[in-house]
Design a protein around this motif. Structure first.
Motif, mmCIF file in Angstrom:
data_model
loop_
_atom_site.group_PDB
_atom_site.id
_atom_site.type_symbol
_atom_site.label_atom_id
_atom_site.label_comp_id
_atom_site.label_asym_id
_atom_site.label_seq_id
_atom_site.Cartn_x
_atom_site.Cartn_y
_atom_site.Cartn_z
ATOM 1 N N THR A 185 2.237 -9.151 6.029
ATOM 2 C CA THR A 185 2.662 -7.844 5.168
ATOM 3 C C THR A 185 2.945 -8.269 3.410
ATOM 4 O OG1 THR A 185 4.846 -8.875 4.803
ATOM 5 C CG2 THR A 185 4.538 -7.712 7.160
ATOM 6 N N PRO A 186 2.265 -7.481 3.515
ATOM 7 C CA PRO A 186 2.879 -7.214 2.035
ATOM 8 C C PRO A 186 3.862 -8.121 1.627
ATOM 9 C CG PRO A 186 1.775 -5.067 2.439
ATOM 10 C CD PRO A 186 2.591 -5.927 3.333
ATOM 11 N N LEU A 187 3.593 -8.650 0.257
ATOM 12 C CA LEU A 187 4.986 -9.277 -0.506
ATOM 13 C C LEU A 187 5.352 -7.850 -1.105
ATOM 14 C CD1 LEU A 187 3.672 -11.938 -3.324
ATOM 15 C CD2 LEU A 187 5.669 -12.431 -1.401
ATOM 16 N N ARG A 188 7.257 -8.393 -0.221
ATOM 17 C CA ARG A 188 7.765 -7.120 -0.624
ATOM 18 C C ARG A 188 9.624 -8.123 -1.161
ATOM 19 N NH1 ARG A 188 8.716 -8.998 4.920
ATOM 20 N NH2 ARG A 188 11.406 -9.525 5.614
ATOM 21 N N THR A 189 10.732 -7.967 -2.006
ATOM 22 C CA THR A 189 11.657 -7.910 -2.965
ATOM 23 C C THR A 189 12.450 -7.342 -1.532
ATOM 24 O OG1 THR A 189 10.643 -7.092 -4.746
ATOM 25 C CG2 THR A 189 13.069 -7.786 -4.585
#
Length: 272
Positions: A185-189
């Motif tokens: 997955t893309p990086l998420r905060t």
């Protein structure tokens, strides 16, 4: 596994602490940047760039340009080191953020005494049967030695964006190249952490990317900061978290990954 929501909620509560006693808000070049500890303020109060009011500490005049800020911040870091207020000098520059703006770069060790924002990236790495890779921190680590962690994680430095930081940490800590992370997955905060530490105040955004590694993946540490890599079941890692064998940041990242079922969504993509 029914205890996961309550365990996660308790950990979340534990990471939202007010700044250390008698700390003051810190502005840099006119923008709110952090919270300076009384010890750090005492060490730098003689500096001409420091202005102290009843409610805040102001470092440098509003609008001070980067080419003036960076040498000044380097001198302040040296003063804090000479005063014995820095945990470990890293010779690594991090970005100094204030009100969302990248103001300058500064020695990593000085971030906590000034309560400056940092960004930590983590890789939650799963097997195709949804077990989890975890890494044991070397006993030589300055923070949380000997505790279990995500497969890869660390602070983004001032010379890279967050995606590059994740790829760098993944190679250094697990020996995995970018092509091994094709199903992620893309990086998420995930959250912003506020914790009192002996050296100051940790204000840190925790970011995570989840990944399914192929069965032939062979993670191995490259930089000496990890002593062991292990595959564990979700039930095993939850018990390890309950037993305080996992770092606080990694525990939050792992539990959120289990609760959100991100890995199950990824697995469908991996099998397609």
């Amino acid at each position: 596994m029914n205890r996961i929501p309550s365990l996660y909620a308790a950990l979340l509560q534990s990471i939202q602490e007010v700044p250390p006693e008698y700390s003051l808000p810190l502005t840099i070049a006119g923008k709110l940047a952090g919270f300076i500890t009384p010890q750090a303020l005492k060490a730098i109060s003689h500096r001409p760039e420091v202005r102290i009011t009843k409610t805040a500490v102001h470092l440098a005049d509003p609008g001070t340009p980067r080419f003036e800020l960076e040498p000044m911040l380097a001198e302040i870091a040296d003063i804090l080191r000479e005063a014995g207020l820095l945990k470990t000098w890293r010779n690594e520059l991090l970005t100094v953020y204030a009100e969302g703006e990248d103001l300058a770069k500064m020695e990593r060790a000085a971030m906590r005494p000034l309560g400056l924002l940092t960004h930590a990236v983590h890789l939650n790495a799963w097997t195709p049967d949804l077990q989890l890779y975890i890494a044991k921190r070397a006993l030589t680590k300055a923070t949380d030695p000997g505790m279990w962690d995500t497969l890869a994680g660390g602070l983004a430095n001032g010379a890279e964006n967050l995606e590059h930081a994740l790829l760098r940490e993944t190679y250094e800590e697990a020996g995995l190249e970018e092509h091994a992370l094709s199903c992620r997955t893309p990086l998420r905060t995930l959250l912003r952490m506020h914790r009192r530490l002996p050296e100051g105040y940790q204000v840190e955004d925790i970011l995570v990317s989840d990944c399914i590694l192929s069965p032939d993946a062979n993670p191995r540490n490259m930089d000496g900061e990890v002593s062991e890599i292990r595959i564990v079941s979700q039930a095993q890692v939850v018990q390890m978290i309950d037993d305080r064998e996992v770092t606080l940041e990694a525990a939050l990242v792992i539990l959120e990954g289990i609760v959100s079922r991100t890995s199950e969504t990824l697995l469908a993509r991996y099998r397609a």
